[in-house]
Design an enzyme around this catalytic site. Structure first.
Site, PDB file in Angstrom:
ATOM      1  N   HIS A   1       0.842  -1.199   0.000  1.00  0.00           N
ATOM      2  CA  HIS A   1       0.000   0.000   0.000  1.00  0.00           C
ATOM      3  C   HIS A   1       0.877   1.248   0.000  1.00  0.00           C
ATOM      4  O   HIS A   1       1.756   1.405   0.835  1.00  0.00           O
ATOM      5  CB  HIS A   1      -0.911  -0.019   1.222  1.00  0.00           C
ATOM      6  CG  HIS A   1      -1.785   1.175   1.342  1.00  0.00           C
ATOM      7  ND1 HIS A   1      -2.073   1.754   2.556  1.00  0.00           N
ATOM      8  CD2 HIS A   1      -2.431   1.907   0.400  1.00  0.00           C
ATOM      9  CE1 HIS A   1      -2.864   2.792   2.349  1.00  0.00           C
ATOM     10  NE2 HIS A   1      -3.094   2.893   1.054  1.00  0.00           N
TER      11      HIS A   1
ATOM     12  N   ASP B   1      -4.798   3.724  -4.681  1.00  0.00           N
ATOM     13  CA  ASP B   1      -4.883   4.169  -3.288  1.00  0.00           C
ATOM     14  C   ASP B   1      -6.068   5.113  -3.095  1.00  0.00           C
ATOM     15  O   ASP B   1      -6.141   6.167  -3.729  1.00  0.00           O
ATOM     16  CB  ASP B   1      -3.583   4.866  -2.899  1.00  0.00           C
ATOM     17  CG  ASP B   1      -3.425   5.063  -1.406  1.00  0.00           C
ATOM     18  OD1 ASP B   1      -4.439   4.978  -0.677  1.00  0.00           O
ATOM     19  OD2 ASP B   1      -2.292   5.317  -0.974  1.00  0.00           O
TER      20      ASP B   1
ATOM     21  N   TYR C   1      10.369  13.131 -12.725  1.00  0.00           N
ATOM     22  CA  TYR C   1      11.573  12.296 -12.716  1.00  0.00           C
ATOM     23  C   TYR C   1      11.979  11.951 -11.281  1.00  0.00           C
ATOM     24  O   TYR C   1      12.325  10.807 -10.987  1.00  0.00           O
ATOM     25  CB  TYR C   1      12.735  12.994 -13.415  1.00  0.00           C
ATOM     26  CG  TYR C   1      12.607  13.117 -14.922  1.00  0.00           C
ATOM     27  CD1 TYR C   1      11.748  12.311 -15.663  1.00  0.00           C
ATOM     28  CD2 TYR C   1      13.366  14.040 -15.620  1.00  0.00           C
ATOM     29  CE1 TYR C   1      11.647  12.428 -17.036  1.00  0.00           C
ATOM     30  CE2 TYR C   1      13.278  14.166 -16.995  1.00  0.00           C
ATOM     31  CZ  TYR C   1      12.421  13.352 -17.702  1.00  0.00           C
ATOM     32  OH  TYR C   1      12.334  13.470 -19.067  1.00  0.00           O
TER      33      TYR C   1
END
Length: 143
Positions: free
Chosen positions: A22, A64, A113
């Site tokens: 998670h 999530d 990035y």
């Protein structure tokens, strides 16, 4: 082969998705993304585009629900200001279809990035569309 598992999900990718917990993130990167210089393990799915991989992952991995946004896209740079990549609409439709009305966050290229360097893994694709990179945050499987 297994029943109910999309064929595009390789054994290597399934293993990674199972290992993730998670809040862990995974990047699905377009063909221009510098996947191998980011640091996390890279899973190559050459010959495939991001939408088909995203759709398959969303069939087996929940997003999530405990964060404002479980999906992140790379923001358009100043050079391309005003452009709205068509592929983003595809992503939003796939995400909404899989997990309801999830919001999608957009972050600046170099921040994207930086977040990619923290990901559990990066999936390198042959996607030709620009700004097609997406980060997914794994959710909880409820029984």
């Amino acid at each position: 082969m297994l029943k109910g598992i999309p064929n595009i999900l390789s054994p290597e990718l399934l293993k990674v998705l199972m290992e993730m917990g998670h809040g862990d993130t995974i990047v699905i990167a377009d063909g221009n993304f510098p996947a191998h210089t980011m640091g996390p393990q890279v899973i190559r799915l050459d010959g495939h585009g991001v939408p088909e991989i995203l759709e398959a992952i969303l069939k087996v991995m929940p997003l999530d629900e405990y964060v404002e946004s479980a999906t992140t896209l790379m923001e358009v740079t100043k050079k391309d200001e005003g452009m709205v990549p068509e592929i983003w609409t595809t992503y939003k439709n796939l995400i909404q279809g899989a997990d309801g009305n999830q919001s999608v966050e957009h972050i600046e290229r170099f921040k994207f990035y930086d977040e990619s360097k923290k990901a559990y893994a990066i999936i390198a694709t042959s996607e030709a569309a620009i700004y097609a990179n997406i980060i997914l945050k794994k959710g909880v499987v409820f029984n």
